[in-house]
Design a protein around this motif. Structure first.
Motif, PDB file in Angstrom:
ATOM      1  N   MET A  59      -2.383  10.814   4.613  1.00  0.00           N
ATOM      2  CA  MET A  59      -2.592   9.915   3.491  1.00  0.00           C
ATOM      3  C   MET A  59      -3.473   8.785   3.998  1.00  0.00           C
ATOM      4  N   LYS A  60      -4.359   8.327   3.149  1.00  0.00           N
ATOM      5  CA  LYS A  60      -5.203   7.194   3.540  1.00  0.00           C
ATOM      6  C   LYS A  60      -4.550   5.890   3.083  1.00  0.00           C
ATOM      7  N   SER A  61      -4.869   4.829   3.770  1.00  0.00           N
ATOM      8  CA  SER A  61      -4.471   3.511   3.306  1.00  0.00           C
ATOM      9  C   SER A  61      -5.461   2.496   3.873  1.00  0.00           C
ATOM     10  N   VAL A  62      -5.166   1.241   3.708  1.00  0.00           N
ATOM     11  CA  VAL A  62      -6.103   0.227   4.180  1.00  0.00           C
ATOM     12  C   VAL A  62      -5.328  -1.043   4.505  1.00  0.00           C
TER      13      VAL A  62
ATOM     14  N   HIS B  47       6.971   0.352   9.505  1.00  0.00           N
ATOM     15  CA  HIS B  47       6.900   1.117   8.280  1.00  0.00           C
ATOM     16  C   HIS B  47       6.767   2.619   8.510  1.00  0.00           C
ATOM     17  N   THR B  48       6.068   2.987   9.556  1.00  0.00           N
ATOM     18  CA  THR B  48       5.739   4.402   9.734  1.00  0.00           C
ATOM     19  C   THR B  48       6.199   4.877  11.101  1.00  0.00           C
TER      20      THR B  48
ATOM     21  N   GLN C 269      12.386  -0.990  -0.365  1.00  0.00           N
ATOM     22  CA  GLN C 269      12.640   0.198  -1.171  1.00  0.00           C
ATOM     23  C   GLN C 269      14.062   0.145  -1.719  1.00  0.00           C
TER      24      GLN C 269
ATOM     25  N   ILE D 270      -2.984   8.012   7.729  1.00  0.00           N
ATOM     26  CA  ILE D 270      -1.598   8.122   8.195  1.00  0.00           C
ATOM     27  C   ILE D 270      -1.275   9.601   8.317  1.00  0.00           C
TER      28      ILE D 270
ATOM     29  N   LEU E  81       5.805   6.112   2.854  1.00  0.00           N
ATOM     30  CA  LEU E  81       4.745   5.602   1.987  1.00  0.00           C
ATOM     31  C   LEU E  81       5.280   4.404   1.211  1.00  0.00           C
ATOM     32  N   SER E  82       4.415   3.732   0.471  1.00  0.00           N
ATOM     33  CA  SER E  82       4.837   2.494  -0.186  1.00  0.00           C
ATOM     34  C   SER E  82       4.707   2.500  -1.696  1.00  0.00           C
ATOM     35  N   TYR E  83       3.709   3.167  -2.218  1.00  0.00           N
ATOM     36  CA  TYR E  83       3.336   2.934  -3.620  1.00  0.00           C
ATOM     37  C   TYR E  83       3.534   4.154  -4.514  1.00  0.00           C
TER      38      TYR E  83
ATOM     39  N   GLY F 135      -5.929  11.565  -0.630  1.00  0.00           N
ATOM     40  CA  GLY F 135      -5.808  10.420  -1.525  1.00  0.00           C
ATOM     41  C   GLY F 135      -5.344   9.203  -0.741  1.00  0.00           C
ATOM     42  N   SER F 136      -5.063   8.132  -1.456  1.00  0.00           N
ATOM     43  CA  SER F 136      -4.689   6.875  -0.799  1.00  0.00           C
ATOM     44  C   SER F 136      -3.354   6.360  -1.305  1.00  0.00           C
ATOM     45  N   ASP F 137      -2.642   5.710  -0.400  1.00  0.00           N
ATOM     46  CA  ASP F 137      -1.410   4.994  -0.735  1.00  0.00           C
ATOM     47  C   ASP F 137      -1.670   3.534  -0.389  1.00  0.00           C
ATOM     48  N   SER F 138      -2.072   2.771  -1.388  1.00  0.00           N
ATOM     49  CA  SER F 138      -2.534   1.413  -1.102  1.00  0.00           C
ATOM     50  C   SER F 138      -2.341   0.526  -2.320  1.00  0.00           C
TER      51      SER F 138
ATOM     52  N   LYS G 105       6.984  -3.519   0.871  1.00  0.00           N
ATOM     53  CA  LYS G 105       7.943  -3.421  -0.233  1.00  0.00           C
ATOM     54  C   LYS G 105       9.333  -3.090   0.289  1.00  0.00           C
TER      55      LYS G 105
END
Lengths: 237, 289
Positions: free
Chosen positions: B258-261, B213-214, B281, B249, A25-27, A157-160, B279
């Motif tokens: 997990m959602k993202s966009v 990333h994934t 890390q 994801i 994940l990123s955030y 939820g979201s990671d964005s 990013k």
């Protein structure tokens, strides 16, 4: 003037190619550390900030089940966890990057609020899968043992970068002494990311649980939940 | 390498004439905040109210009313703090979406938030409250507010992202309890979009970005063509067309998700890059037992 509270956060962005592996994940640090720093900026005590491999499942598990929660999760008033989560069999699971001692934390091994914990944020997926009374009760009726409020998401939820201010915005409101459940719903619910948020309060009576849901701020730190006989929750969807 | 599945794709190039617009800096001051507050019926008399200011916003508080403007976006939040998201112990809203939307449109018109021609309904949400006794499993549930989100439309194209939205919150009587408006003003057309990129290029960009990333599976739920507007605390100088790809994801077991966009500029002559660079890390010192 607000009462001073002790704050701890754990978060994971990076996993390894081993048995604990999940998608990176990123955030999550933005969320958890954002909350931590905002609370600190309002004068609250920053007790621990454990990220990635330093976040451990034992920090959440109660000693009745061999964990160390009374020295970490339950040794602060406000704990914020941010990472992957999942809910199956009416048990909330949270993910860790290292096996210390398990890759997954399970809510059936938590005793939230036995010592100090008042507020617990699960900034991850699936604090609940839906809002049926039986499901909310089945997941949270057991683990809430003195904690005042639990905050999370219905489903995923979201990671964005669209919501990377969630932790700091919530921390700003919480740290100022604003109403906690409303602040969580305000910042965690998202029309554009389709994130549905929920806040669950406990009380010895229905009126107490509802009062906490509607009005509790960090200034309620010392108003103990003497017995979790009722849950009262609030969600936007 | 993750497995990336496109559950729904945009097969054809959108048939739309688009522009890249230049946006007006909001120029927020305390004086403008007072003017804004007065438009909501607040007196603006400093003997009765007070200011709060932080790095991102100015807030004016008077009685039960709170009006906030964000410095760099010009975003506006109005709330009746005594009623917004508050359970009065008896409300249980029964009116339907159509009624809620009609009432919210009246509010948009009354407070001159936008022309109704420039927006469409994005979502109608409801704020629920519930309680249950652990021993008896008896409890109740009610709906205490309705939030109607409108999405901005420019050149008949919706504006996606956190910005370009108006949300009106209503109570049981259909009275407004809060308003959010994040809607940057357009200064002029900066330049026309000479040509649109293929949606396939957006899919390739997503693959490149997320492959680094994934490791497991990503489901891309859809590809939307839209203008893009940023969030409350972000400076934005240009409004341009994009492809927006919401995704899920999945973990190895599929149990943790997990959602993202992902966002990709749609013009062949875009202004800058919208998607943030991945990013880096930081390495953290090892925690001691």
């Amino acid at each position: 003037m607000t009462l001073q509270v002790r704050v701890g956060v754990e978060w994971i962005n990076t996993f390894h190619n081993d048995s604990c592996n999940q998608n990176n994940l990123s955030y999550r640090d933005d969320h958890a550390v954002g909350f931590y720093n905002e609370m600190g900026s309002h004068g609250h005590s920053k007790i621990f900030n454990f990220g990635n491999d330093n976040a451990w499942e034992t920090d959440f598990r109660h000693p009745d089940h061999g964990g160390d929660s009374l020295n970490w999760l339950d040794n602060v008033h406000f704990c914020y966890y941010s990472d992957h989560g999942g809910n199956w069999g009416n048990v909330m699971h949270i993910c860790f990057a290292v096996q210390h001692q398990h890759c997954l934390g399970s809510s059936d091994k938590w005793r939230l609020g036995r010592k100090m914990l008042k507020w617990f944020v699960l900034d991850c997926c699936q604090a609940v899968l839906n809002t049926s009374k039986d499901h909310v009760l089945a997941v949270w009726g057991g683990p809430m043992q003195g904690v005042h409020l639990v905050f999370g998401f219905i489903g995923n939820g979201s990671d964005s970068w669209w919501n990377d201010d969630l932790g700091s915005d919530f921390g700003d409101d919480a740290g100022r002494g604003n109403k906690l459940a409303n602040a969580w719903l305000d910042h965690a619910y998202s029309f554009w990311l389709n994130d549905d948020a929920i806040a669950i309060a406990a009380g010895a009576s229905q009126s107490e649980a509802i009062n906490r849901r509607e009005n509790e701020s960090i200034n309620w730190r010392d108003y103990a939940v003497t017995s979790t006989n009722w849950l009262a929750w609030k969600w936007r969807s | 390498m993750p497995e990336i599945k496109f559950l729904s794709t945009l097969e054809n190039l959108p048939q739309a004439r688009t522009q890249i617009y230049r946006l007006t800096p909001p120029g927020i001051t305390r004086g403008k905040l007072i003017d804004t507050a007065m438009a909501f019926g607040v007196s603006g008399n400093l003997g009765r109210g007070r200011f709060q200011e932080d790095e991102n916003k100015y807030t004016y508080l008077e009685g039960q009313f709170s009006v906030t403007v964000y410095k760099v976006s010009g975003g506006l939040r109005y709330q009746d703090i005594s009623r917004w998201q508050i359970d009065d112990g008896k409300s249980n809203i029964k009116y339907d979406d159509k009624t809620a939307i009609k009432r919210a449109q009246e509010i948009v018109r009354k407070y001159k938030l936008a022309s109704l021609k420039e927006l469409r309904v994005l979502k109608v949400s409801r704020l629920h409250v519930g309680s249950i006794e652990l021993a008896t499993r008896k409890g109740d549930e009610r709906i205490i507010d309705v939030g109607i989100a409108f999405q901005r439309v420019i050149d008949r194209i919706p504006v996606d992202g956190p910005g370009g939205k108006i949300v009106v919150y209503l109570d049981q009587q259909g009275e407004v309890t809060g308003i959010d408006r994040l809607w940057r003003n357009i200064k002029d057309a900066y330049r026309p979009v000479t040509k649109l990129r293929s949606p396939k290029l957006a899919e390739e960009d997503l693959r490149r970005y997320w492959s680094k990333h994934t490791s497991y599976q990503i489901n891309v739920n859809e590809t939307r063509f839209a203008y893009f507007e940023l969030g409350w605390k972000e400076t934005q100088k240009y409004l341009q067309p994009v492809y927006v790809m919401p995704m899920t994801i999945l973990s190895a077991s599929g149990r943790s998700v997990m959602k993202s966009v992902h966002v990709y500029e749609a013009a062949t002559n875009p202004v800058g890059k919208i998607m943030p660079t991945p990013k880096i890390q930081p390495r953290l010192p090892k925690r001691q037992e």
